[in-house]
Design an enzyme around this catalytic site. Structure first.
Site, PDB file in Angstrom:
ATOM      1  N   HIS A 177      98.514  23.287 103.751  1.00  0.00           N
ATOM      2  CA  HIS A 177      98.383  23.083 102.203  1.00  0.00           C
ATOM      3  C   HIS A 177      97.528  24.305 101.563  1.00  0.00           C
ATOM      4  O   HIS A 177      98.171  24.694 100.781  1.00  0.00           O
ATOM      5  CB  HIS A 177      97.778  21.951 101.902  1.00  0.00           C
ATOM      6  CG  HIS A 177      97.242  21.514 100.609  1.00  0.00           C
ATOM      7  ND1 HIS A 177      98.116  21.475  99.502  1.00  0.00           N
ATOM      8  CD2 HIS A 177      95.777  21.427 100.209  1.00  0.00           C
ATOM      9  CE1 HIS A 177      97.318  21.146  98.510  1.00  0.00           C
ATOM     10  NE2 HIS A 177      96.029  21.262  98.580  1.00  0.00           N
ATOM     11  N   ASP A 182     109.371  49.703  82.232  1.00  0.00           N
ATOM     12  CA  ASP A 182     109.405  49.087  83.494  1.00  0.00           C
ATOM     13  C   ASP A 182     108.169  49.432  84.176  1.00  0.00           C
ATOM     14  O   ASP A 182     107.073  49.994  83.582  1.00  0.00           O
ATOM     15  CB  ASP A 182     110.527  49.352  84.566  1.00  0.00           C
ATOM     16  CG  ASP A 182     111.054  48.479  85.424  1.00  0.00           C
ATOM     17  OD1 ASP A 182     110.119  47.601  86.193  1.00  0.00           O
ATOM     18  OD2 ASP A 182     112.178  48.224  85.879  1.00  0.00           O
ATOM     19  N   TRP A 231      92.653  27.294 106.784  1.00  0.00           N
ATOM     20  CA  TRP A 231      93.170  28.465 106.602  1.00  0.00           C
ATOM     21  C   TRP A 231      92.432  29.763 106.906  1.00  0.00           C
ATOM     22  O   TRP A 231      92.625  30.942 106.969  1.00  0.00           O
ATOM     23  CB  TRP A 231      93.432  28.684 104.780  1.00  0.00           C
ATOM     24  CG  TRP A 231      92.193  28.886 103.984  1.00  0.00           C
ATOM     25  CD1 TRP A 231      91.198  27.985 103.843  1.00  0.00           C
ATOM     26  CD2 TRP A 231      91.939  30.011 103.205  1.00  0.00           C
ATOM     27  NE1 TRP A 231      90.350  28.514 102.991  1.00  0.00           N
ATOM     28  CE2 TRP A 231      90.841  29.986 102.557  1.00  0.00           C
ATOM     29  CE3 TRP A 231      92.682  31.327 103.087  1.00  0.00           C
ATOM     30  CZ2 TRP A 231      90.151  30.688 101.684  1.00  0.00           C
ATOM     31  CZ3 TRP A 231      92.061  32.169 102.090  1.00  0.00           C
ATOM     32  CH2 TRP A 231      90.900  31.882 101.610  1.00  0.00           C
ATOM     33  N   SER A 246     102.858  43.104 101.208  1.00  0.00           N
ATOM     34  CA  SER A 246     103.488  42.683  99.968  1.00  0.00           C
ATOM     35  C   SER A 246     102.386  42.792  98.806  1.00  0.00           C
ATOM     36  O   SER A 246     102.535  43.559  97.647  1.00  0.00           O
ATOM     37  CB  SER A 246     104.109  41.483  99.828  1.00  0.00           C
ATOM     38  OG  SER A 246     104.262  40.843  98.517  1.00  0.00           O
ATOM     39  N   SER A 247     101.240  42.276  99.165  1.00  0.00           N
ATOM     40  CA  SER A 247     100.267  42.510  98.107  1.00  0.00           C
ATOM     41  C   SER A 247      99.639  43.559  97.735  1.00  0.00           C
ATOM     42  O   SER A 247      99.688  44.071  96.457  1.00  0.00           O
ATOM     43  CB  SER A 247      99.079  41.369  98.349  1.00  0.00           C
ATOM     44  OG  SER A 247      99.311  40.179  98.467  1.00  0.00           O
ATOM     45  N   HIS A 302      86.200  36.190  99.674  1.00  0.00           N
ATOM     46  CA  HIS A 302      85.726  35.932  98.446  1.00  0.00           C
ATOM     47  C   HIS A 302      86.308  36.909  97.494  1.00  0.00           C
ATOM     48  O   HIS A 302      86.667  36.192  96.416  1.00  0.00           O
ATOM     49  CB  HIS A 302      84.188  36.161  98.683  1.00  0.00           C
ATOM     50  CG  HIS A 302      83.790  35.426  97.365  1.00  0.00           C
ATOM     51  ND1 HIS A 302      83.476  33.823  97.370  1.00  0.00           N
ATOM     52  CD2 HIS A 302      83.568  35.631  96.186  1.00  0.00           C
ATOM     53  CE1 HIS A 302      83.241  33.454  96.133  1.00  0.00           C
ATOM     54  NE2 HIS A 302      83.243  34.447  95.354  1.00  0.00           N
ATOM     55  N   GLU A 343      89.213  37.414  97.495  1.00  0.00           N
ATOM     56  CA  GLU A 343      90.492  36.591  97.488  1.00  0.00           C
ATOM     57  C   GLU A 343      90.283  35.539  96.155  1.00  0.00           C
ATOM     58  O   GLU A 343      91.204  35.332  95.402  1.00  0.00           O
ATOM     59  CB  GLU A 343      90.688  36.194  98.577  1.00  0.00           C
ATOM     60  CG  GLU A 343      91.969  35.110  98.591  1.00  0.00           C
ATOM     61  CD  GLU A 343      93.377  35.668  98.436  1.00  0.00           C
ATOM     62  OE1 GLU A 343      93.421  36.673  98.514  1.00  0.00           O
ATOM     63  OE2 GLU A 343      94.154  34.947  97.860  1.00  0.00           O
ATOM     64  N   TYR A 384      88.537  35.584  93.668  1.00  0.00           N
ATOM     65  CA  TYR A 384      88.632  36.227  92.358  1.00  0.00           C
ATOM     66  C   TYR A 384      89.986  36.895  92.052  1.00  0.00           C
ATOM     67  O   TYR A 384      90.581  36.925  91.151  1.00  0.00           O
ATOM     68  CB  TYR A 384      87.438  37.468  92.053  1.00  0.00           C
ATOM     69  CG  TYR A 384      86.243  36.741  92.017  1.00  0.00           C
ATOM     70  CD1 TYR A 384      85.828  35.814  91.280  1.00  0.00           C
ATOM     71  CD2 TYR A 384      85.154  36.947  93.184  1.00  0.00           C
ATOM     72  CE1 TYR A 384      84.703  34.811  91.226  1.00  0.00           C
ATOM     73  CE2 TYR A 384      84.001  36.175  93.162  1.00  0.00           C
ATOM     74  CZ  TYR A 384      83.693  35.322  92.250  1.00  0.00           C
ATOM     75  OH  TYR A 384      82.588  34.591  92.150  1.00  0.00           O
ATOM     76  N   SER A 388      92.365  34.453  77.934  1.00  0.00           N
ATOM     77  CA  SER A 388      92.083  35.213  77.131  1.00  0.00           C
ATOM     78  C   SER A 388      93.347  35.624  76.210  1.00  0.00           C
ATOM     79  O   SER A 388      92.963  36.431  74.946  1.00  0.00           O
ATOM     80  CB  SER A 388      91.330  36.730  77.773  1.00  0.00           C
ATOM     81  OG  SER A 388      90.360  36.077  78.600  1.00  0.00           O
ATOM     82  N   HIS A 433      78.113  33.494 101.397  1.00  0.00           N
ATOM     83  CA  HIS A 433      77.624  32.210 100.915  1.00  0.00           C
ATOM     84  C   HIS A 433      78.881  31.164 101.614  1.00  0.00           C
ATOM     85  O   HIS A 433      78.393  30.072 101.364  1.00  0.00           O
ATOM     86  CB  HIS A 433      77.606  32.144  99.315  1.00  0.00           C
ATOM     87  CG  HIS A 433      78.893  32.250  98.683  1.00  0.00           C
ATOM     88  ND1 HIS A 433      78.879  32.985  97.407  1.00  0.00           N
ATOM     89  CD2 HIS A 433      79.914  31.988  98.991  1.00  0.00           C
ATOM     90  CE1 HIS A 433      80.190  32.907  96.909  1.00  0.00           C
ATOM     91  NE2 HIS A 433      81.095  32.344  97.895  1.00  0.00           N
ATOM     92  N   HIS A 434      79.856  31.673 101.989  1.00  0.00           N
ATOM     93  CA  HIS A 434      80.691  30.968 102.712  1.00  0.00           C
ATOM     94  C   HIS A 434      80.118  30.387 104.201  1.00  0.00           C
ATOM     95  O   HIS A 434      80.729  29.776 104.851  1.00  0.00           O
ATOM     96  CB  HIS A 434      81.954  31.370 102.969  1.00  0.00           C
ATOM     97  CG  HIS A 434      82.868  31.463 101.731  1.00  0.00           C
ATOM     98  ND1 HIS A 434      83.445  30.770 101.075  1.00  0.00           N
ATOM     99  CD2 HIS A 434      82.919  32.617 100.841  1.00  0.00           C
ATOM    100  CE1 HIS A 434      84.100  31.233  99.910  1.00  0.00           C
ATOM    101  NE2 HIS A 434      83.512  32.162  99.750  1.00  0.00           N
ATOM    102  N   THR A 479      80.617  35.042  84.537  1.00  0.00           N
ATOM    103  CA  THR A 479      81.574  33.910  84.356  1.00  0.00           C
ATOM    104  C   THR A 479      81.123  33.065  83.188  1.00  0.00           C
ATOM    105  O   THR A 479      81.985  32.768  82.051  1.00  0.00           O
ATOM    106  CB  THR A 479      81.550  32.960  85.470  1.00  0.00           C
ATOM    107  OG1 THR A 479      81.678  33.688  86.686  1.00  0.00           O
ATOM    108  CG2 THR A 479      82.539  31.924  85.643  1.00  0.00           C
ATOM    109  N   LYS A 514      81.852  34.876  80.058  1.00  0.00           N
ATOM    110  CA  LYS A 514      83.098  34.551  79.274  1.00  0.00           C
ATOM    111  C   LYS A 514      83.631  33.268  78.773  1.00  0.00           C
ATOM    112  O   LYS A 514      84.269  33.117  77.951  1.00  0.00           O
ATOM    113  CB  LYS A 514      84.320  34.661  80.749  1.00  0.00           C
ATOM    114  CG  LYS A 514      84.344  35.951  81.149  1.00  0.00           C
ATOM    115  CD  LYS A 514      85.648  36.208  82.087  1.00  0.00           C
ATOM    116  CE  LYS A 514      85.983  37.530  82.219  1.00  0.00           C
ATOM    117  NZ  LYS A 514      87.442  37.674  82.740  1.00  0.00           N
ATOM    118  N   ARG A 566      85.091  16.807 105.394  1.00  0.00           N
ATOM    119  CA  ARG A 566      86.386  16.755 105.186  1.00  0.00           C
ATOM    120  C   ARG A 566      87.221  17.552 106.424  1.00  0.00           C
ATOM    121  O   ARG A 566      86.609  17.377 107.533  1.00  0.00           O
ATOM    122  CB  ARG A 566      86.577  18.147 104.127  1.00  0.00           C
ATOM    123  CG  ARG A 566      85.998  19.473 104.916  1.00  0.00           C
ATOM    124  CD  ARG A 566      85.603  20.507 103.951  1.00  0.00           C
ATOM    125  NE  ARG A 566      86.903  21.175 103.303  1.00  0.00           N
ATOM    126  CZ  ARG A 566      86.906  22.303 102.746  1.00  0.00           C
ATOM    127  NH1 ARG A 566      85.669  22.876 102.599  1.00  0.00           N
ATOM    128  NH2 ARG A 566      87.899  22.919 102.326  1.00  0.00           N
TER     129      ARG A 566
END
Lengths: 98, 613, 237
Positions: B75, B104, B139, B169-170, B253, B255, B257, B268, B302-303, B328, B331, B450
């Site tokens: 998931h 293009d 994950w 790819s990314s 991390h 990731e 963002y 925006s 922090h993870h 944040t 914004k 969890r």
């Protein structure tokens, strides 16, 4: 002027000089490596400095970064700084762990 | 002669499957990304619903513990790598060239390559469901749970190779967008005139280019351990399994963002258009986005607050993490400032955008709560974190994606999505989302852990779990309503015209759907909100070319890149090599050979066939 | 944007005036920094953490690697000379220099192959343990007749210990980059025979420039590896 404004690149003579310096520095590194053990403490500093020097020479002259677009420097130095930051941070974190 | 095909081919046009397979048109590639990613979004949603059914009641026996582990792992992987990231990529593809006034992207064939590699990486990652063993470690795949001895199934190999291929790819796509944005702007489109969505694409692309290599190295090390018996995460040989956690979160991390910054970019764009006001505090919003991107590199541990990194490391990462709340928050205030005093037109797109603000604030607040490391020690691995992540990723990214779809659908197809159905979609999504995820805060604080496939009766968790399950199904139903709206509007939607929202940016200045070459005449930009300036501006004197002006000029003198089959062949080699790395090395070599052949052919093939005209 | 170039598809006037592909390679190299940075970080984090030998001081041979480092550095000189030649339209010199670059690159790979096999078959002299402590696997004959030392295999493979895993992965991926580079250079060499190298000259040697940047990058990665893994690695050990 269309494709890549080619800034004034160094002459082959400059390239040869740089190569000579690179070769000499490598030789010096080799010599220092076999210097007496009592010098071990300063060896590390010397190796690091010489290595940074070689690195910078290749990047500035062979990769023309010294003469080329600033944008390229930003891309490259950005990646380099981030990579160094990650290496240093990980070393600090693991020293703290061990 | 180049045919003009919109994003979705019309039956009267000579397109067919080959037009899609060989396309290098950024709009078509965007559509491919979007449809593929949405299918995976449904797959990931289905996995979530099965899990919610299992958890609806205590000691439910719908799935086994092992299947449940595979479900929550897949998931997350599906939603993150195969849904949200490619949905963002779909918007990048569709919108970026249109917004900056380009015909293009910088490397059209590389762009097609990115898509095909993504598709193959997705197949590899999903292969587990076919062979009966998907990744089952979460994950984040913490070592040593991923070691061959503890996890001998092929699932982890698909994880390693699948993510590796997706990384290719990314990075390819991100490099492409960096160059496109820096190098293909219309004259006058200075950096500080770029639409915020473009800025966020740029920041996201830089994050991808720098973060992906880190996880790639982690995956390589894991692969070496599993396949060649190396020792990277082998504790018996002196390895420290925390290294994996660091490598993973150094990538992981940024990731986060990568997932949210494009969403912020969409918001925006949507809010100013429907408030009929310029974005409030444009330079600050841009700067905040860049700051978030930079700070994303300094918060990863922090993870890992409960790992035991020590008080100094925890304090440092707690402070940097809390600091991220500043840009944040800036914004969010700017978005509210944009709405403030505007003549807000509450169409579906801005509804989703406003929903984003509400839900993202909830997720942001719980985020600050677990930025406080002692508090996090209580929350780690409970449903409180699950609630947080869904408020920022569903309430954040997915809400913005829907806002973006309602906003740009008319540009891509020439038809409007139904507003009436859209409103139903929005309100049911809001209802389902909050019913599904808000109770998880309570469950988490109440101690529900969890990733457990079930829980005992009498813990007081039954009620909120049932509520959450009901919410999840409402969410699923809302998504089906959207799918219905999408397909119906594709055929029968109201014709939108070129500029249905009185848009501000350049994509609204061209026909809907855009011709293959986008702009018959490359526009010259005189200010921020370039198109608004043209329409309502104070007399820079630039007249917007009328829609009709394009027709007689159909592709005249404009050389678009020709279709090419080589990106697909090159990426097929990569996909074959990926399966080879899991099953047999000769196959991997065959795949590499195909990729090499593709690369050679590619480099010899001119981007534009010389005799096209 | 004003444009006078004769090329038929000349819509490559870029915002910055920089060619897309050159920008691409630099951004890619920035990304590669992170790749090698992470590999080096792993190497350093695990430095000295191996539970069993051999370590860097046991197997690494500074003499050999100094020579191979010199070879790679000189290949960079050849590379820059070949770029210099092609940007002046001198295809003949270009061919000579780029072939030299590829040969020196292959020589470096040869050194690496030699080095890796040497490490795997590394033998070392050990002191004979007291007879009582002697584990069964010691060759009985080695320490007979009052010998104080014996020689045994003390090889390093990627599976031997943490050092082996990190060393081979780091240098192996560098070697893979060199291999890709050699293939790229040889392809350019071959390409220069098509229409007498006109395609390579036409864009001011851009194609060669891209390969050169990649090649020099691989070279500077090696400068770091040589210092960190070899010079400093062995000195500290």
């Amino acid at each position: 002027m269309e494709h890549g404004r080619h800034p004034a690149h160094p002459t082959p003579m400059t390239y040869l000089k740089v190569a000579a310096i690179l070769a000499i520095v490598t030789f010096i590194e080799w010599a220092i490596f076999f210097a007496p053990e009592s010098m071990d403490s300063i060896k590390l500093t010397v190796f690091s400095v010489l290595s940074v020097m070689k690195f910078a020479l290749v990047v500035m002259f062979y990769m023309h970064l010294k003469f080329d677009e600033r944008l390229f420097s930003m891309f490259f130095v950005g990646g380099l700084t981030l990579a160094s930051g990650v290496i240093i941070a990980l070393l600090v974190l693991f020293q703290a762990l061990l | 002669m180049a045919t003009i095909a919109g994003v979705f081919s019309r039956p009267t046009r000579p397109t067919g499957i080959w037009a899609w397979i060989s396309t290098v048109d950024h709009k078509k590639i965007g559509a491919l990304y979007g449809v593929t990613a949405f299918v995976f979004f449904l797959v990931g949603g289905l996995e979530a619903l099965i899990m919610r059914l299992q958890l609806a009641r205590a000691e439910h026996g719908i799935v086994s513990a092992e299947v449940f582990s595979q479900l929550f792992t897949m998931h997350a992987l599906t939603m993150i790598f195969l849904a949200i990231m490619p949905l963002s990529a779909a918007f990048f593809n569709l919108v970026v060239p249109l917004m900056i006034g380009a015909r293009d992207v910088a490397f059209p064939r590389l762009n097609a390559f990115s898509y095909w590699v993504f598709l193959l990486g997705a197949f590899i990652l999903q292969t587990g469901w076919i062979v009966g063993s998907s990744p089952n470690t979460g994950w984040f795949a913490y070592a040593p749970l991923t070691a061959e001895s503890f996890n001998p199934s092929k699932g982890m190999d698909f994880y390693v190779v699948g993510l590796g291929v997706l990384g290719v790819s990314s990075v390819a796509a991100a490099l492409n967008f960096i160059i496109t944005i820096i190098n293909m702007r219309a004259p006058g489109m200075t950096l500080m005139r770029l639409p915020v969505f473009i800025w966020m694409t740029l920041v996201t692309s830089f994050l991808l280019v720098t973060a992906m290599p880190v996880i790639t190295v982690g995956l390589i090390e894991l692969y070496m351990d599993r396949t060649f018996g190396m020792n990277f995460f082998n504790v018996d040989a002196g390895a420290d399994v925390i290294l994996w956690q660091h490598l993973f979160w150094v990538f992981g991390h940024p990731e986060v963002y990568i997932l949210i910054l494009p969403a912020m970019g969409i918001i925006s764009e949507v809010l100013p258009t429907f408030s009929r006001k310029p974005l409030y505090g444009y330079p600050v919003v841009v700067l905040s986005g860049i700051t978030i991107g930079f700070m994303g590199w300094a918060v990863w541990s922090h993870h890992m607050f409960t790992v035991g990194l020590g008080p100094i490391a925890n304090s440092v990462f707690a402070i940097t993490t809390m600091f991220i709340a500043v840009p944040t928050g800036i914004k969010i205030f700017n978005w509210i400032g944009t709405l403030w005093g505007g003549s807000v037109d509450l169409k579906t797109a801005p509804l989703f955008a406003i929903g984003f603000i509400f839900l993202f604030i909830v997720g942001g607040l719980s985020g600050v709560m677990h930025a406080i490391s002692p508090s996090d020690a209580q929350q780690q691995d409970t449903y409180f974190i699950v609630a947080h992540i869904h408020y920022v990723l569903f309430g954040g990214s997915i809400m913005a994606v829907f806002a973006g779809i309602y906003y740009w659908f008319p540009k891509a197809t020439g038809r409007l999505l139904s507003e009436r159905v859209g409103k139903w979609h929005f309100w049911l999504t809001m209802l389902g989302m909050n019913l599904a995820f808000y109770p998880m805060h309570f469950l988490g604080l109440d101690g529900m852990v969890r990733r457990n496939y079930t829980y005992p009766e009498g813990m007081g968790w039954d009620f909120w779990n049932m509520v959450s399950t009901i919410g999840a199904f409402i969410l699923g139903f809302a998504t089906l309503i959207f799918v219905h709206n999408f397909f119906r509007s594709l055929r029968k939607g109201e014709i939108s015209g070129d500029d249905p929202w009185d848009g501000r940016t350049l994509e609204w200045s061209i026909p809907s759907p855009p011709p293959e070459y986008n702009f018959a005449v490359i526009p010259t930009v005189h200010g921020r909100d370039a198109f608004w300036e043209q329409k309502h501006g104070s007399g820079h004197g630039v007249h917007a070319p009328a829609g009709g002006a394009y027709d007689h000029d159909e592709g005249h003198g404009i050389h678009m890149p020709s279709p090419s089959i080589l990106p697909l062949i090159t990426s097929l080699g990569l996909g074959i090599a990926g399966y080879g790395l899991v099953y047999s090395f000769p196959v991997a070599i065959l795949g590499a050979a195909i990729t090499m052949f593709g690369t050679y052919a590619w480099s010899m093939e001119p981007a534009t066939a010389p005799d096209e005209h | 944007m004003e444009h006078t170039e004769a090329a038929p598809h000349a819509e490559h006037a870029t915002t910055t005036g920089i060619d897309h592909r050159k920008m691409l390679i630099w951004a890619f190299l920035g990304s590669e920094c992170m790749f090698f940075g992470s590999l080096i970080a792993t190497y350093l984090v695990y430095y000295g953490q191996s539970i069993s030998g051999p370590g860097p001081a046991d197997v690494l041979d500074i003499n050999t690697t100094t020579v191979s480092t010199f070879v790679l550095l000189m290949s960079s000189l050849m590379m820059v000379l070949s770029y210099s030649a092609i940007s002046k339209g001198d295809v003949k010199r270009f061919r000579v220099w780029i072939l030299c670059t590829a040969i020196l690159g292959s020589t470096f790979l040869g050194f690496q192959f030699f080095e890796f096999t040497e490490f795997a078959h590394h033998h070392q002299e050990f002191e004979c343990p007291p007879a009582l402590d002697r584990p069964a696997q010691y060759p009985d004959t080695a320490c007979m007749d009052g010998a104080t030392h014996y020689e045994a295999n003390y090889g390093l493979t990627p599976r031997t210990n943490l050092f082996g895993s990190t060393f081979f992965t780091l240098t192996g991926f560098h070697g893979a980059h060199v291999t890709v580079g050699v293939i790229w250079l040889l392809s350019l060499f071959g390409y220069s025979f098509r229409r007498r190298g006109e395609d390579l000259i036409r864009d001011g040697g851009l194609n060669v420039d891209l390969a050169a940047l990649y090649w020099h990058f691989v070279d500077i990665v090696w400068i770091v590896i040589f210092t960190v893994v070899y010079l400093i690695g062995v000195t500290v050990a």
